[in-house]
Design a protein around this motif. Structure first.
Motif, PDB file in Angstrom:
ATOM      1  N   UNK A  54       0.891  -1.169   0.048  1.00 47.24           N
ATOM      2  CA  UNK A  54       0.042   0.076  -0.033  1.00 47.24           C
ATOM      3  C   UNK A  54       0.819   1.071  -0.127  1.00 47.24           C
ATOM      4  N   UNK A  55       2.211   1.112  -0.507  1.00 47.38           N
ATOM      5  CA  UNK A  55       2.996   2.190  -0.547  1.00 47.38           C
ATOM      6  C   UNK A  55       3.170   3.080   0.632  1.00 47.38           C
ATOM      7  N   UNK A  56       3.403   2.540   1.672  1.00 47.70           N
ATOM      8  CA  UNK A  56       3.762   3.177   3.143  1.00 47.70           C
ATOM      9  C   UNK A  56       5.123   2.786   3.371  1.00 47.70           C
ATOM     10  N   UNK A  57       5.823   3.754   3.970  1.00 50.01           N
ATOM     11  CA  UNK A  57       6.977   3.603   4.556  1.00 50.01           C
ATOM     12  C   UNK A  57       7.057   2.723   5.790  1.00 50.01           C
ATOM     13  N   UNK A  58       7.800   1.626   5.757  1.00 54.98           N
ATOM     14  CA  UNK A  58       7.977   0.789   6.957  1.00 54.98           C
ATOM     15  C   UNK A  58       9.154   1.214   7.805  1.00 54.98           C
ATOM     16  N   UNK A  59       9.087   1.168   9.028  1.00 59.23           N
ATOM     17  CA  UNK A  59      10.244   1.249  10.154  1.00 59.23           C
ATOM     18  C   UNK A  59      10.268   0.050  10.951  1.00 59.23           C
ATOM     19  N   UNK A  60      11.482  -0.367  10.974  1.00 55.20           N
ATOM     20  CA  UNK A  60      11.446  -1.495  12.177  1.00 55.20           C
ATOM     21  C   UNK A  60      12.452  -0.965  13.046  1.00 55.20           C
ATOM     22  N   UNK A  61      11.967  -1.010  14.323  1.00 54.39           N
ATOM     23  CA  UNK A  61      12.877  -0.641  15.389  1.00 54.39           C
ATOM     24  C   UNK A  61      13.537  -1.906  16.232  1.00 54.39           C
ATOM     25  N   UNK A  62      14.819  -2.183  15.548  1.00 53.48           N
ATOM     26  CA  UNK A  62      15.599  -3.167  15.591  1.00 53.48           C
ATOM     27  C   UNK A  62      16.925  -3.220  16.702  1.00 53.48           C
ATOM     28  N   UNK A  63      16.946  -4.244  17.287  1.00 50.23           N
ATOM     29  CA  UNK A  63      18.080  -4.452  18.393  1.00 50.23           C
ATOM     30  C   UNK A  63      19.390  -4.885  17.612  1.00 50.23           C
ATOM     31  N   UNK A 103      15.443  -5.868   0.512  1.00 53.11           N
ATOM     32  CA  UNK A 103      14.517  -6.211  -0.672  1.00 53.11           C
ATOM     33  C   UNK A 103      13.188  -5.023  -0.472  1.00 53.11           C
ATOM     34  N   UNK A 104      12.902  -5.080   0.765  1.00 51.18           N
ATOM     35  CA  UNK A 104      11.479  -4.329   0.888  1.00 51.18           C
ATOM     36  C   UNK A 104      11.546  -2.815   1.152  1.00 51.18           C
ATOM     37  N   UNK A 105      12.871  -2.529   1.167  1.00 51.51           N
ATOM     38  CA  UNK A 105      13.270  -1.033   1.468  1.00 51.51           C
ATOM     39  C   UNK A 105      12.741  -0.570   2.747  1.00 51.51           C
ATOM     40  N   UNK A 106      12.949  -1.523   3.829  1.00 51.74           N
ATOM     41  CA  UNK A 106      12.557  -1.247   5.373  1.00 51.74           C
ATOM     42  C   UNK A 106      13.513  -0.243   5.890  1.00 51.74           C
ATOM     43  N   UNK A 107      13.004   0.809   6.459  1.00 45.04           N
ATOM     44  CA  UNK A 107      14.012   1.747   7.302  1.00 45.04           C
ATOM     45  C   UNK A 107      14.092   1.129   8.572  1.00 45.04           C
ATOM     46  N   UNK A 108      15.617   1.097   8.805  1.00 42.13           N
ATOM     47  CA  UNK A 108      15.903   0.494  10.219  1.00 42.13           C
ATOM     48  C   UNK A 108      16.485   1.563  11.013  1.00 42.13           C
ATOM     49  N   UNK A 109      15.813   1.342  12.190  1.00 42.38           N
ATOM     50  CA  UNK A 109      16.020   2.313  13.300  1.00 42.38           C
ATOM     51  C   UNK A 109      16.754   1.467  14.413  1.00 42.38           C
ATOM     52  N   UNK A 110      17.968   1.628  14.739  1.00 39.62           N
ATOM     53  CA  UNK A 110      18.817   0.545  15.368  1.00 39.62           C
ATOM     54  C   UNK A 110      19.395   1.240  16.641  1.00 39.62           C
ATOM     55  N   UNK A 111      18.862   0.656  17.764  1.00 37.75           N
ATOM     56  CA  UNK A 111      19.488   0.848  19.081  1.00 37.75           C
ATOM     57  C   UNK A 111      20.855   0.569  19.229  1.00 37.75           C
ATOM     58  N   UNK A 112      21.592   1.768  19.359  1.00 38.47           N
ATOM     59  CA  UNK A 112      22.913   1.698  19.965  1.00 38.47           C
ATOM     60  C   UNK A 112      23.099   2.926  20.796  1.00 38.47           C
ATOM     61  N   UNK A 113      22.873   2.501  22.117  1.00 37.04           N
ATOM     62  CA  UNK A 113      22.702   3.778  22.900  1.00 37.04           C
ATOM     63  C   UNK A 113      23.989   4.526  23.221  1.00 37.04           C
ATOM     64  N   UNK A 114      25.083   4.146  22.885  1.00 39.47           N
ATOM     65  CA  UNK A 114      26.329   4.657  22.957  1.00 39.47           C
ATOM     66  C   UNK A 114      27.494   4.274  21.663  1.00 39.47           C
ATOM     67  N   UNK A 115      28.524   4.988  21.377  1.00 40.30           N
ATOM     68  CA  UNK A 115      29.495   4.284  20.516  1.00 40.30           C
ATOM     69  C   UNK A 115      30.463   3.555  21.320  1.00 40.30           C
ATOM     70  N   UNK A 116      30.531   3.676  22.425  1.00 36.29           N
ATOM     71  CA  UNK A 116      31.319   2.937  23.196  1.00 36.29           C
ATOM     72  C   UNK A 116      30.904   1.746  23.688  1.00 36.29           C
ATOM     73  N   UNK A 117      31.870   0.576  23.646  1.00 35.16           N
ATOM     74  CA  UNK A 117      31.534  -0.909  23.814  1.00 35.16           C
ATOM     75  C   UNK A 117      30.989  -1.228  25.409  1.00 35.16           C
TER      76      UNK A 117
END
Length: 335
Positions: free
Chosen positions: A103-112, A130-144
């Motif tokens: 239905x031509x909607x943007x899809x966001x997946x909130x991925x860990x 393949x489905x042009x899903x927008x990935x919003x990924x949790x990375x709460x800091x750039x330090x391990x």
């Protein structure tokens, strides 16, 4: 709405509805955020959903079909935002992606991110591309160390591998494959509270560090305040910081954020088909209501043939987290 007055040392916390001094109403709805369930392969210490591998609550086939009908019937829904838990682990995930894309909607997946390395989920990066899903990924800091303290040992290393995998598929460089990261502050252990850093500056810090150290690229960074909900609430209560944290948030209230609050243009739906103004209200069991006080469900939206059944947005004390400083939302800072 919840109207509570908190008597704190040297100050009274006023109800959020009094602070904004007006009725908080919906704009045109264009985002449908769906929490597919509480199943997750992680158990992060700041998770407001309280998701974990031990949770079993998830979407049912009946509610999934209702949501697909909602996506098909309402063209004003422009974005279908899938969250959890790990949304990918819960029933109906790919069915909802397929319906939204059809239905031509943007899809966001909130991925860990770490879910890609669990048995049965190794196809996800390619599926997203393949489905042009927008990935919003949790990375709460750039330090391990900071990431592993919040999310579990080894999560940072796995997250970097996942980001490199997504980059190889074109995420972060192809205009159709958007990869965003989410920053969350560390949970406080004393009354030395601070607001989230300035989003654009922190984004540049993330980009420089991840590129130089791991050759990772991404599109945007979202800074999100830890609201006193779920495990964050439990942490604050254990540390006897809940009241002082509320006072801190209220003292940094910024009226300019109210116009841009995420609850204004979205509906949040739980795995049972109940409708809320936002994901935080969902976790605190504060449902959206009609003008006559009835709780709203997906079935009622379908029966009414309208997304506009909400008379007034339900508010509570934790709304100060979304309106402190530059504001906070699922899409990052508001200002």
């Amino acid at each position: 709405m919840i109207n509570q007055i908190y008597n704190l040392p040297n100050k009274v916390i006023n109800p959020f509805s009094q602070k904004i001094n007006s009725q908080l109403t919906k704009k045109n709805i264009n985002i449908l955020q769906i929490n597919l369930g509480k199943r997750c392969n992680l158990s992060c210490n700041h998770c407001h959903v309280e998701a974990s591998p031990k949770r079993t609550e998830e979407l049912s086939p009946q509610i999934c079909e209702q949501l697909i009908e909602l996506i098909e019937r309402f063209p004003e829904i422009q974005i279908v935002d899938l969250t959890g838990g790990a949304p990918e682990m819960n029933y109906g995930f790919k069915s909802l992606v397929a319906a939204a894309r059809k239905n031509h909607k943007q899809v966001i997946v909130r991925s860990n991110l770490t879910i890609y390395f669990e048995n049965g989920f190794g196809d996800l990066p390619e599926y997203f591309a393949q489905n042009q899903v927008r990935v919003v990924a949790s990375l709460p800091c750039y330090l391990a160390d900071n990431v592993d303290k919040m999310r579990g040992n080894g999560v940072f290393t796995a997250s970097i591998k996942a980001l490199q995998w997504l980059n190889q598929l074109g995420y972060g460089t192809d205009a159709n494959l958007i990869l965003d990261l989410v920053y969350n502050p560390q949970l406080p252990n004393s009354e030395k509270f601070s607001l989230t850093p300035e989003q654009s500056k922190l984004e540049q810090d993330y980009k420089l560090f991840l590129k130089e150290n791991f050759n990772v690229v991404f599109n945007h960074l979202f800074t999100i305040t830890n609201l006193p909900v779920g495990r964050t609430l439990f942490h604050l209560e254990r540390k006897k910081l809940y009241s002082s944290y509320l006072q801190f948030l209220e003292s940094h209230f910024n009226e300019s954020t109210v116009e841009h609050l995420m609850c204004r243009d979205q509906l949040s739906v739980d795995y049972l088909g109940n409708v809320y103004d936002c994901d935080f209200n969902q976790m605190m069991n504060l449902p959206a209501k009609t003008a006559n006080g009835e709780n709203i469900t997906v079935a009622k939206l379908l029966a009414a043939g309208s997304l506009n059944l909400i008379d007034e947005i339900q508010t509570a004390d934790y709304c100060y987290g979304c309106t402190a400083g530059c504001g906070s939302s699922c899409g990052g800072a508001l200002l």
